[in-house]
Design a protein around this motif. Structure first.
Motif, short mmCIF file in Angstrom:
data_model
loop_
_atom_site.label_atom_id
_atom_site.label_comp_id
_atom_site.label_asym_id
_atom_site.label_seq_id
_atom_site.Cartn_x
_atom_site.Cartn_y
_atom_site.Cartn_z
N LYS A 1 0.85 -1.20 0.00
CA LYS A 1 0.00 0.00 0.00
C LYS A 1 0.88 1.24 0.00
O LYS A 1 1.72 1.40 0.88
N ALA B 1 0.06 5.24 -1.19
CA ALA B 1 -0.79 6.23 -1.87
C ALA B 1 -0.12 7.60 -1.84
O ALA B 1 -0.65 8.56 -1.28
N THR B 2 1.07 7.68 -2.45
CA THR B 2 1.82 8.94 -2.43
C THR B 2 2.01 9.50 -3.84
O THR B 2 3.13 9.73 -4.28
N GLY B 3 0.89 9.72 -4.53
CA GLY B 3 0.98 10.31 -5.87
C GLY B 3 1.01 9.26 -6.96
O GLY B 3 0.76 8.08 -6.72
N TYR B 4 1.33 9.70 -8.18
CA TYR B 4 1.23 8.83 -9.35
C TYR B 4 2.16 7.61 -9.22
O TYR B 4 3.32 7.74 -8.84
N GLN C 1 3.87 1.78 -12.75
CA GLN C 1 2.91 1.24 -13.71
C GLN C 1 3.21 1.72 -15.13
O GLN C 1 2.93 1.01 -16.10
N THR D 1 -8.18 7.66 -5.05
CA THR D 1 -7.22 7.39 -3.97
C THR D 1 -6.70 5.96 -4.01
O THR D 1 -5.94 5.57 -3.14
N ARG E 1 -7.15 -0.59 -7.61
CA ARG E 1 -6.47 -0.71 -8.92
C ARG E 1 -6.74 -2.06 -9.59
O ARG E 1 -6.95 -2.11 -10.80
N GLN F 1 -3.71 3.35 -15.47
CA GLN F 1 -3.00 3.23 -14.19
C GLN F 1 -2.61 4.58 -13.62
O GLN F 1 -2.53 4.75 -12.41
N LEU F 2 -2.34 5.55 -14.51
CA LEU F 2 -1.94 6.89 -14.04
C LEU F 2 -3.09 7.58 -13.32
O LEU F 2 -2.88 8.29 -12.34
N GLY G 1 -5.44 6.65 -8.38
CA GLY G 1 -4.59 7.20 -7.31
C GLY G 1 -4.09 8.60 -7.59
O GLY G 1 -3.28 9.13 -6.84
N ALA G 2 -4.58 9.26 -8.64
CA ALA G 2 -4.12 10.61 -8.98
C ALA G 2 -4.91 11.70 -8.28
O ALA G 2 -4.65 12.89 -8.48
N THR H 1 -6.12 15.02 -9.96
CA THR H 1 -5.22 16.09 -10.40
C THR H 1 -4.89 16.01 -11.88
O THR H 1 -4.32 16.95 -12.43
N GLU I 1 -2.74 4.41 2.37
CA GLU I 1 -3.98 4.29 1.58
C GLU I 1 -4.88 5.51 1.69
O GLU I 1 -5.95 5.52 1.10
N HIS I 2 -4.48 6.54 2.40
CA HIS I 2 -5.33 7.73 2.53
C HIS I 2 -5.02 8.81 1.50
O HIS I 2 -5.74 9.80 1.42
N GLY I 3 -3.95 8.65 0.76
CA GLY I 3 -3.60 9.65 -0.24
C GLY I 3 -2.78 10.79 0.34
O GLY I 3 -2.45 10.80 1.53
N VAL I 4 -2.47 11.74 -0.53
CA VAL I 4 -1.61 12.88 -0.16
C VAL I 4 -2.46 14.13 0.11
O VAL I 4 -2.36 14.74 1.18
#
Lengths: 464, 464
Positions: free
Chosen positions: A185, A187-190, A194, B147, B161, B194-195, B198-199, B202, B420-423
């Motif tokens: 896991k 989740a720190t950006g793109y 991949q 996310t 994903r 894939q890009l 989780g983006a 943005t 898993e919470h993102g930025v």
């Protein structure tokens, strides 16, 4: 700077003897399994470390030299062919498994590790590397990542993408990126990892990959089922998927079986001959699972979807049943087959196959068409055999016409012109059948981000 | 153009009444579950179609208006907070499941479909959508994709994903891209799908997603095991992973159990109290599987790794055991917890947790530290509860100092500052602890490719 002077400079970046320019090496390392392009590299370089790869890429940037990455050279799209005076970067000497972690179930691989080497390593550790295909004995992990290799176990285990925990790559500017750090896991950006998977070396070169391993499968058992027509294969898939966790679901036509039986070294699955055959596999972990498989088989027979069938009772029988499918590609190779590797969503397969079949048959009734593939993934291998009466040139010229029609049907069904073989040079002119102009525009812009000088495997995926 | 005039123009792009500017709506739709930023959007717009989303993005381009996508607003990183006069694009009215295909096992979802809506839909079809987490009753599929949501079943099923077969997205220029066409195998260049996963909105907005469904799990069975210390949890995981296909492996500390039992509505798993507990789950498909689980439990007891344990014998007991873990976040929320969501590779977890534990304890002995999380994925939720003696402001100020130390430890262990919470906005200033400067540079360049005007959720992931 002359080419000779450039090569002298290149030699200073690697160990002695690790730049080759003899004709044999150029011919060998300049090509993959495709035969459409004449290899014409100017040199082959064999780095032994990440630092050497970075040095080569920086040197190539400085002198605007095109680089072609080379793995096991088993590709079928000419993505690893150097046909324009490029320098081939071979990963043959970066072939070590560097680390193993039993708790993470990961193995850190250099790009030149052979697929089977990783499979055997995993087996030694009581684990399993599940990506498998006919060329696993020669293909390298770096190449597998570059093409996001698939194969025969995708229905259960997915593509190579699923097994890449982390990547170290050298971009087109020579920068080293450590992508995803092997985390489950993150989740720190793109997720740039991949992007490099399936990029065919056009964005950068993989210099290290942490591959996940799985638990070993238990008591793998195969069935081969004969069906009265292609349409019956789909309800058979559906029935078995509802009852079992399949590890494979393949198919081949009776014409393929003909070729296999002609070899003389593979036994027929059963006496009845039927137009198509499904090969499915599952883990017979308990008696109950095997019973569920047999009950489903009987249900399929009652419904008229299956005319005959067999279930493996031993490891030897399992292997013999797999030979019926796995030997096809090699067996038909001397018929000069014209190959296409196409996919649609599973539910569309019957209509799609019928469309293409009738298209080829009506236009070229003298062509022998062989169908086989990974039906559980919607992935069909269309093989057209050269009639004896036609010269190779005449045959390939006619096939080029067929190609366009096939791809029009692929487009109509919203499918892929390359399911698992990649684009390379053989499909680049047809990319528009599967990707929109806007998508191709964005892809080119992304390439420019990672490879501003355009030195990383140029002419692959996109035309030069 | 004045803001008022801009909003009048915006109203012409959607149905009547689908632009809101009242204070209540701005406050509601301008935020997610984070509390650090005051919501301050200028309007909320509710498109009902892909064409309307495209029109909104084109309008925003023309007038350089920043857009913030809004789903279920359950995010924990302020990625869906509009704090700078942006227009919020809510997907609440694009909430239909448009198609289902039983052969492909896919459901085509609009972005506003609630996670649980998809879970229930799958169940109705005899199938299963396996991504699950505490906010599944409110979170939306579009947000899950933005996310790359994880949760409690990742050890078996992976992140969001893995379940995205295809995506339709509107890029920052208003272009519609149809990515991957729901194919299993598709080797036609960079996998742009894939890009976008989780983006965090943005690069563009998801307007349609084809989600894969799995077969329904059979006879899910949970065990809760009490361990004498944290270090014992890892050999327990290893032992069970060697024998069973786990669908979950979670953990929580005895302090978490205290809080849960204080509620009065969840029964204790067993009488013994131990410092830590593991919760594991598997499909008890046959008697043999249940026996293997019990034998492994006994082995763990003999080794001293487990002091007591229980295995669910009914659906009700299964649910009660899960409440011990799933209710933690909600139960501790009124203690004003300071939350961190961090990960390392599984094998590093014990040393990592001990380092952070001693760091917090030695510097702030009056802080109560609660640990729980998805240990099978290396994902730890670190929660520090506010001591009564401290004001909220003092507490958060001290935590900001702790934050930096925690992230230094994360960096030392090559981990992720956001598992898993993102930025969003809460982690953007710390991104450098998990991604290199070169990586961040490439990410920004990719953002510029898809969003040249910088209007798509600006200030998220990267600072403004």
């Amino acid at each position: 700077m002359t080419t000779a002077a450039l090569i002298e400079e290149l030699k200073t970046l690697v160990e002695p003897g690790k730049v080759l320019t003899d004709a044999d090496s150029l011919a060998t390392y300049g090509k993959d399994w495709t035969k459409h392009f004449a290899p014409a590299p100017c040199a082959i370089v064999f780095p032994k470390s990440t630092e050497q790869v970075q040095a080569i890429v920086r040197w190539a940037n400085q002198h605007r030299v095109a680089l072609v990455p080379s793995g096991g050279r088993t590709g079928l799209s000419a993505a690893a062919v150097a046909a324009n005076g490029e320098v081939v970067v071979s990963f043959d000497y970066m072939n070590q498994i560097l680390e193993f972690n039993e708790f993470d179930r990961t193995a850190v691989c250099q790009p030149g590790v052979i697929t089977q080497q990783l499979q055997d390593f995993a087996e030694d550790k009581g684990l399993y590397y599940p990506v498998d295909f006919a060329s696993a004995g020669s293909s390298q992990i770096g190449g597998n990542i570059g093409t996001n290799a698939g194969g025969i176990k995708v229905i259960r285990y997915g593509m190579t993408r699923n097994w890449v925990a982390g990547l170290k790559v050298v971009t087109g500017t020579g920068e080293l990126l450590e992508l995803n750090k092997d985390l489950i896991k993150n989740a720190t950006g793109y997720d740039l990892r991949q992007l490099f998977i399936g990029a065919e070396g056009t964005l950068g070169f993989v210099v290290e990959a942490t591959m996940r391993l799985d638990r070993a499968p238990r008591n793998l058992t195969a069935m081969v089922l004969g069906t009265p027509d292609f349409d019956s294969i789909m309800p058979v898939l559906h029935a078995f998927q509802g009852k079992l966790d399949l590890t494979a679901f393949e198919f081949f036509s009776d014409r393929c079986l003909d070729k296999i039986l002609d070899r003389g070294d593979v036994p027929a699955p059963f006496e009845t001959r039927t137009p198509f055959y499904a090969l499915l596999e599952f883990e017979a972990t308990t008696e109950e699972v095997a019973e569920a498989a047999l009950a489903t088989f009987e249900h399929c027979v009652e419904q008229g979807w299956v005319l005959d069938g067999v279930m493996s009772q031993s490891e030897q029988q399992l292997q013999n049943l797999w030979k019926l499918r796995e030997y096809i590609s090699e067996t038909i190779s001397h018929f000069t087959p014209y190959k296409n590797d196409i996919s649609v969503t599973v539910s569309k397969v019957p209509a799609f196959l019928a469309d293409i079949d009738s298209l080829v048959n009506s236009n070229y009734p003298d062509f022998e068409v062989l169908w086989y593939g990974h039906i559980g993934d919607g992935n069909l291998h269309l093989n057209i055999l050269k009639p004896d009466a036609l010269s190779k040139d005449e045959f390939f010229a006619k096939c080029a016409t067929v190609n366009k029609w096939v791809f029009e049907v692929v487009q109509k069904y919203n499918g892929s012109i390359s399911a698992e073989h990649g684009v390379g040079m053989t499909k680049r002119d047809y990319l528009g059948y599967s990707r929109s102009a806007a998508e191709i525009g964005y892809m080119k812009a992304i390439k420019a981000v990672f490879d501003p000088a355009g030195i990383m495997n140029p002419g692959k995926i996109f035309p030069l």
